[in-house]
Design a protein around this motif. Sequence first.
Motif, mmCIF file in Angstrom:
data_model
loop_
_atom_site.group_PDB
_atom_site.id
_atom_site.type_symbol
_atom_site.label_atom_id
_atom_site.label_comp_id
_atom_site.label_asym_id
_atom_site.label_seq_id
_atom_site.Cartn_x
_atom_site.Cartn_y
_atom_site.Cartn_z
ATOM 1 N N PRO A 92 -5.838 12.440 -5.802
ATOM 2 C CA PRO A 92 -4.873 13.153 -6.631
ATOM 3 C C PRO A 92 -3.544 13.207 -5.881
ATOM 4 O O PRO A 92 -3.513 13.201 -4.654
ATOM 5 N N ALA A 93 -2.444 13.234 -6.623
ATOM 6 C CA ALA A 93 -1.134 13.121 -5.990
ATOM 7 C C ALA A 93 -0.177 14.191 -6.517
ATOM 8 O O ALA A 93 -0.273 14.624 -7.670
ATOM 9 N N ILE A 94 0.751 14.589 -5.649
ATOM 10 C CA ILE A 94 1.734 15.621 -5.980
ATOM 11 C C ILE A 94 3.106 15.157 -5.528
ATOM 12 O O ILE A 94 3.281 14.734 -4.378
ATOM 13 N N MET A 148 -0.031 20.571 1.453
ATOM 14 C CA MET A 148 -0.940 20.182 0.372
ATOM 15 C C MET A 148 -1.663 18.878 0.696
ATOM 16 O O MET A 148 -2.822 18.689 0.284
ATOM 17 N N ALA A 149 -1.031 17.994 1.454
ATOM 18 C CA ALA A 149 -1.734 16.779 1.894
ATOM 19 C C ALA A 149 -2.921 17.149 2.771
ATOM 20 O O ALA A 149 -3.982 16.498 2.710
ATOM 21 N N GLY A 150 -2.763 18.192 3.569
ATOM 22 C CA GLY A 150 -3.863 18.662 4.398
ATOM 23 C C GLY A 150 -5.029 19.207 3.593
ATOM 24 O O GLY A 150 -6.129 19.394 4.125
ATOM 25 N N LYS A 151 -4.801 19.438 2.297
ATOM 26 C CA LYS A 151 -5.846 19.950 1.417
ATOM 27 C C LYS A 151 -6.437 18.845 0.533
ATOM 28 O O LYS A 151 -7.190 19.130 -0.396
ATOM 29 N N GLY A 152 -6.052 17.589 0.801
ATOM 30 C CA GLY A 152 -6.724 16.487 0.126
ATOM 31 C C GLY A 152 -5.913 15.715 -0.889
ATOM 32 O O GLY A 152 -6.470 14.891 -1.623
ATOM 33 N N TYR A 153 -4.600 15.935 -0.939
ATOM 34 C CA TYR A 153 -3.748 15.225 -1.888
ATOM 35 C C TYR A 153 -2.876 14.202 -1.157
ATOM 36 O O TYR A 153 -2.509 14.395 0.013
ATOM 37 N N LEU A 169 -2.199 13.804 -11.572
ATOM 38 C CA LEU A 169 -0.842 13.887 -11.043
ATOM 39 C C LEU A 169 -0.268 15.284 -11.260
ATOM 40 O O LEU A 169 -0.389 15.861 -12.344
ATOM 41 N N ALA A 170 0.375 15.803 -10.229
ATOM 42 C CA ALA A 170 0.985 17.131 -10.297
ATOM 43 C C ALA A 170 2.365 17.089 -9.670
ATOM 44 O O ALA A 170 2.702 16.148 -8.937
ATOM 45 N N ILE A 171 3.172 18.088 -9.981
ATOM 46 C CA ILE A 171 4.465 18.244 -9.323
ATOM 47 C C ILE A 171 4.619 19.688 -8.864
ATOM 48 O O ILE A 171 4.033 20.612 -9.446
ATOM 49 N N ILE A 172 5.406 19.856 -7.814
ATOM 50 C CA ILE A 172 5.801 21.183 -7.337
ATOM 51 C C ILE A 172 7.318 21.206 -7.261
ATOM 52 O O ILE A 172 7.934 20.283 -6.726
ATOM 53 N N GLY A 173 7.916 22.247 -7.808
ATOM 54 C CA GLY A 173 9.354 22.455 -7.702
ATOM 55 C C GLY A 173 9.635 23.813 -7.102
ATOM 56 O O GLY A 173 8.977 24.802 -7.451
ATOM 57 N N ILE A 201 2.415 14.228 -16.159
ATOM 58 C CA ILE A 201 2.310 15.327 -15.202
ATOM 59 C C ILE A 201 1.279 16.320 -15.734
ATOM 60 O O ILE A 201 1.531 17.045 -16.692
ATOM 61 N N LYS A 202 0.114 16.355 -15.121
ATOM 62 C CA LYS A 202 -0.982 17.174 -15.629
ATOM 63 C C LYS A 202 -0.871 18.629 -15.200
ATOM 64 O O LYS A 202 -1.348 19.525 -15.904
ATOM 65 N N VAL A 203 -0.274 18.866 -14.032
ATOM 66 C CA VAL A 203 -0.128 20.235 -13.527
ATOM 67 C C VAL A 203 1.258 20.381 -12.914
ATOM 68 O O VAL A 203 1.720 19.505 -12.170
#
Length: 315
Positions: free
Chosen positions: A50-52, A73-78, A126-130, A148-150
């Motif tokens: 999964p990607a962000i 968040m990469a440290g949590k598996g993304y 796929l997710a995004i953070i703003g 963008i699912k989340v």
Amino acid sequence: MQKLNLTQEWDKTFAQSSLVDHTKVTFDNSYGFTLAADLYKPKDLEGKLPAIAVAGPYGAVKEQSSGLYAQTMAGKGYLTLAFDPSFTGESSGSPRNTTSPEINTEDYSAAIDYLVSRSDVDEDKLAIIGICGWGGMALSAAYADPRIKVTVASTTANLNAEAGQNRSQTLQYIAAQRTAVAKGVKAATMLSVPEEINDETPQPLKDFYHYYRNPERGYHPRSINSGIAVSPIATRGFVHFSMFDYIGEIENAVLMVHGENAVTYPAGKALFEQLTGDNKEFYTVPNAIHTDLYDQVDKIPFAKIDEFIKRHLSD
């Protein structure tokens, strides 16, 4: 694709994690600008992840808060991508150090384009953070791009509302500035964060000063808010065009995170109330101010963000 002069050494405002690999990458948006990004990937995971994509705050660069979020968040598996928006940091685009509601919304979709092009990304997850102003931009992107699912909007600032205060007066001032420039007068500039503060400085500006101007915290020479003067002409897009007319039609999941004492809390709550559906959530961080959610890892609710993203990517 334009050739960018990318800094290769670690120049972030946060420590490098031993849990993830880091590389610099570039990608183009549909306006022909080349964007610079930091890619973070878990060291112990293989296959399609999964990607962000992460951006913000307003006036910041990927070496600051967005990079911290991405690495964590990469440290949590993304697989995560912290990018400099068009006109900013190491990304291309002229005039420099400006913003555009339309182009910067497109930047998120361009980041999604890049992610789906990779063989190690699950394009259905796929997710995004703003963060800050890019929390609002993320809501705009979430409506514009259903891939963008989340969406996670952290300590969201409503740039339309802020730029639109005294709307008529602001537009008159911008028009006068454009006339002056057209006649050969050098454009006026302004600093988003003051060079100095005193007892009379409003508390929100003090908070920004203590983050962006502090070399021990968030200062970065490529960050607009750390001391780059910009033209007020660039703010017209946020006065004249709304990013939020259609956010009530966002079908995919949205988590809005806000500090209880953040100056932007009312604006964030108002945006949340425009959202519809049972897959939207507003999470309040007790005793936190706006800039706490930039870099205070004991207050940024990474566990909540992780849980929300994982839950809705599996729907």
